[in-house]
Design an enzyme around this catalytic site. Structure first.
Site, PDB file in Angstrom:
ATOM      1  N   ASP A 157       0.881  -1.159   0.000  1.00 27.01           N
ATOM      2  CA  ASP A 157       0.000   0.000   0.000  1.00 27.01           C
ATOM      3  C   ASP A 157       0.928   1.220   0.000  1.00 27.01           C
ATOM      4  O   ASP A 157       2.109   1.129   0.376  1.00 27.01           O
ATOM      5  CB  ASP A 157      -0.954   0.006   1.195  1.00 27.01           C
ATOM      6  CG  ASP A 157      -2.141   0.952   0.961  1.00 27.01           C
ATOM      7  OD1 ASP A 157      -2.060   1.805   0.050  1.00 27.01           O
ATOM      8  OD2 ASP A 157      -3.131   0.855   1.695  1.00 27.01           O
TER       9      ASP A 157
HETATM   10  C1  BGC Z   1      -4.927   3.469   0.125  1.00 31.86           C
HETATM   11  C2  BGC Z   1      -5.029   2.498  -1.043  1.00 31.86           C
HETATM   12  C3  BGC Z   1      -4.811   3.234  -2.328  1.00 31.86           C
HETATM   13  C4  BGC Z   1      -3.460   3.921  -2.285  1.00 31.86           C
HETATM   14  C5  BGC Z   1      -3.137   4.685  -3.529  1.00 31.86           C
HETATM   15  C6  BGC Z   1      -3.656   4.302   0.082  1.00 31.86           C
HETATM   16  O1  BGC Z   1      -3.712   5.341   1.016  1.00 31.86           O
HETATM   17  O2  BGC Z   1      -4.970   2.756   1.342  1.00 31.86           O
HETATM   18  O3  BGC Z   1      -6.270   1.858  -1.034  1.00 31.86           O
HETATM   19  O4  BGC Z   1      -4.903   2.338  -3.405  1.00 31.86           O
HETATM   20  O5  BGC Z   1      -3.448   4.843  -1.194  1.00 31.86           O
HETATM   21  O6  BGC Z   1      -3.952   5.800  -3.636  1.00 31.86           O
END
Ligand code: BGC
Length: 753
Positions: free
Chosen positions: A230
């Site tokens: 993530d």
């Molecule tokens: C989120 C993800 C997301 C990623 C990219 C993170 O803060 O938890 O779900 O895909 O950011 O935006």
């Protein structure tokens, strides 16, 4: 040597390490001299968030226009794998048009508490429903040559301290609930990538959790793609790489790439581990680039209509005394600012810049409905405004029906933080009171991503749960309110009366950086049904403008030993007056009580559309795993022996048909033998019982607590219980049994293994 391996052999150590992190926010690195291309990734599960120059991972800066479909909470209420596949395919088409290779989603985390700020982005409290819908979403997207990223693996069930909290979950619960929500999607849909979660799981960060990312995901489930962090989830890069986390996103300014290089040079990391990661990355990279359709376009109008259809099938009619559907002739007061400024999506990384938005007011004008609009309250503040309330009440009084458009404003639920209560804002509560005082025909239409408490439910005629309905929300609401389409959605989560009734209430969101999943497997309806607590609206509940009869349940066999599959069939008849869809649910209730079990668990579902008077025969399959529980001691799924009840329901609390089946399960395994093992545990095993009888025959007469073992009815419950709970070592204390004889007994018992 394969082509990829040959290519990797030509890369420098620095180039290989460099591939293991992003170039910038949404792109991987290319190695031009070797013809290795970069790929583009972008959020998110219900619409694209492809950004231009200003990039961020929290939806702060704008992105290019894309269709905003209903979010997962609503999508799941459709219980429709076909619809999810169509949505996935539409996302894939838009991704092709935007030059994207991987879409970050869907999210398959379990809704452990209705307070989780991101529940709007997740499907369900039930792992079977969640993982089947996630699989369909992935199948759809990948059918267009675009990869999915199944997220957030695993146990990311709250936003509070999401980047540091340690989710402490016992193994059985982890397997049966939290991992099961991903398992089918991985095995069946084979996502190109899996995104690891921010949090820790039983002490280790998910981004460096070898058991999670390699033993379970790859070795057990057969995952073939790559794992991406993530955004910002990396803790220690080198252990992460070793654990099976191939791509760090977004980037670390080269710092962590340098750590990988140094670790290889200093002999702390085998280069083969890096090569393996690079091979996994390149396999997907080339697949994605080969599947690119350079001149792809998408039809924004067609996607808007798809968003409308999906929204129609996702919304849930929770309550209706017959006031809905509305007839065109009735004068309606439409009240509440959401009718003009709809809340149709959630906040954070999944925030979409919609191609267009169709509010309810616009849709009502288009269909020529007879209505007046009154603002009633302001979305941007929570405090009551007596002036707006009074005007709304006056408008409601002079109309034939009042439709209140209520819900949670953006700031009440979002990625990044959790909710602290289940209530609507105070101004909306005051509005309900003011309107229902003067207008008995009041309909509430809701816009929210997760359950709310409804102490006012008894005062209104109908409640339509719209969830976060996407950009065509207004058109879909109008279709349902005026009966163009019969509502067919059913809840994929329980709506409780009170926060205090929810399963995780005593353990959410944890103490400092530790959250204990103390409710174990009793998540969602498993909790309410096992305790017999009445929810406000149960899991699987949803009304229709038509009626359905259930009949003729048959099972393909009267017993089951875990081999092959068992077919459950029944007839569903639309006995109402209009075409409508019904969601049929199959639950299993384990009566064997081999281990603590939930009162029932969802094991199948189907959705069928029927004309008035039409009957369809539904068939659902059950296989071994559906009857199993996870035995943590043996690290395997176990089929218990005994009676199961097969239940077919219109909801978890509206079971229409049932039949019992006898299951012949796995032979009881020999427990781990030591001097502290209980007699009762040994007696569940045939061989162990035989050995005990041989060794203890001569002392059994003097010990009435061995009557049970010797199959003698001493008629004494106390003695039977004493015998059952007697550790082997205590034989020495209560009889002439010696330590030497105990050793012999242990030896013979162990020999059974
Ligand atoms: C989120 C993800 C997301 C990623 C990219 C993170 O803060 O938890 O779900 O895909 O950011 O935006």
């Amino acid at each position: 040597m394969s082509t990829l391996k040959r290519l990797i052999s030509r890369m420098t150590l620095e180039e290989k390490a460099g591939l293991c992190s992003g170039d910038q926010f949404w792109r991987t690195k290319a190695v031009e001299r070797l013809g290795i291309p970069a790929i583009n990734l972008s959020d998110g599960p219900h619409g694209l968030r492809a950004q231009g120059e200003e990039q961020d991972h929290l939806g702060v800066n704008d992105s290019r226009p894309a269709t905003c479909f209903p979010t997962a909470a609503g999508l799941a209420s459709s219980w429709s794998v076909e619809l999810l596949e169509q949505l996935g395919a539409a996302l894939g088409d838009e991704a092709q048009a935007e030059g994207l290779h991987v879409v970050l989603g869907p999210g398959a985390n379990i809704k452990r508490s209705p307070l989780c700020g991101r529940n709007f982005e997740y499907f369900s409290e039930d792992p079977l429903l969640s993982s089947h819908l996630a699989a369909a979403h992935i199948r759809g997207t990948q059918s267009r040559g675009v990869g999915s990223s199944l997220k957030h693996f695993a146990a990311n069930n709250q936003e509070h301290r999401r980047m540091s909290v340690d989710a402490r979950i016992d193994e059985r619960t982890l397997r049966e609930i939290y991992l099961a929500s991903f398992e089918h999607a991985v095995k069946e849909a084979q996502p190109w990538t899996v995104m690891c979660a921010y949090n820790r799981l039983n002490g280790e960060y998910c981004s460096e959790h070898a058991r999670l990312l390699t033993t379970i995901l790859r070795d057990e489930w057969g995952f073939e793609g790559f794992v991406v962090s993530d955004w910002g989830a990396v803790n220690e890069r080198v252990p992460g790489l070793e654990a099976g986390m191939e791509l760090e996103m977004p980037a670390s300014g080269g710092e962590r790439d340098a750590q990988i290089v140094a670790a290889v040079r200093e002999g702390r990391l085998e280069e083969a581990v890096l090569d393996r990661a690079v091979e996994r990355l390149l396999r997907i990279t080339f697949r994605a680039v080969d599947a690119r359709q350079e001149s792809a376009e998408f039809d924004a109008d067609a996607h808007h209509q798809l968003a409308r259809r999906i929204a129609c099938e996702s919304m849930v009619l929770l309550q209706n005394d017959g006031i809905l559907p509305l007839s065109n002739e009735r004068r309606v007061a439409i009240i509440g600012e959401f009718a003009e400024r709809p809340r149709y999506q959630g906040g954070g990384s999944s925030h979409v810049n919609a191609t267009r938005v169709e509010p309810l007011l616009e849709a009502l004008e288009t269909r020529g409905a007879l209505f007046d609009y009154l603002k009633g309250f302001e979305i941007d503040r929570d405090t009551p405004d007596p002036r707006l309330e009074q005007a709304a009440a006056e408008g409601a009084r002079t109309a034939e029906v009042a439709v209140l458009c209520l819900g949670l404003p953006d700031r009440h639920e979002s990625e990044g933080y959790d909710r602290t209560h289940l209530n609507l804002p105070a101004n909306q509560l005051a509005l309900i009171a003011a309107v229902t005082r003067v207008q008995p025909n009041t309909v509430v239409v809701l816009a929210n991503g997760a359950p709310i408490a409804m102490p006012w439910a008894g005062q209104v005629s109908a409640i339509l749960e719209g969830y976060l309905g996407g950009q065509a929300v207004g058109a879909a609401l109008a279709d349902l309110l005026y009966g163009e389409v019969s509502p067919s959605g059913k809840l994929a989560e329980t709506f409780p009366h009170r926060l205090e009734d929810t399963p995780a209430h005593l353990n959410f969101p944890g103490d400092s950086d530790v959250v204990r999943y103390g409710e174990g497997i009793f998540v969602g309806y498993r909790h309410y049904d096992t305790l017999g607590t009445d929810p406000l609206f149960p899991f699987g509940h949803g009304l229709s403008y038509s009626r359905f009869d259930y009949a003729n349940l048959t099972l393909s066999a009267s017993d089951f030993d875990g081999q092959g599959s068992l077919t459950v069939s029944c007839d569903i008849t639309n006995s109402g007056e209009r075409e409508a869809s019904e969601i049929v649910q199959l639950y299993l209730s384990d009566r064997t009580q081999s281990v603590p079990m939930a009162a029932q668990a969802l094991r199948g579902f189907d959705r069928v559309t029927l004309a008035p008077g039409e009957t369809a025969r539904i068939e659902m399959g059950l296989s071994r795993r559906d009857f199993c529980w996870y035995d943590a001691e043996r690290a395997d799924w176990r089929l218990p022996t005994g009676i199961f009840e097969v239940r077919i329901g219109a909801s978890s609390r509206d079971i229409r048909l049932n039949q019992c089946i006898e299951v012949r399960g796995d032979a009881v395994a020999l427990p781990v033998i030591d001097r502290n093992i209980l007699m009762g545990d040994l007696q569940r095993h045939e061989g162990a019982t035989r050995v005990l009888r041989q060794h203890l025959a001569d002392i059994a007469d003097e010990l009435p607590m061995l009557n049970g073992l010797m199959s003698r009815d001493g008629g004494d419950d106390l003695m039977d219980a004493m015998g059952h709970y007697l550790p082997l070592r205590a034989l020495v204390s209560f009889s002439g049994f010696t330590e030497a004889r105990l050793e012999d007994l242990l030896k013979d018992l162990k020999a059974l293994a």
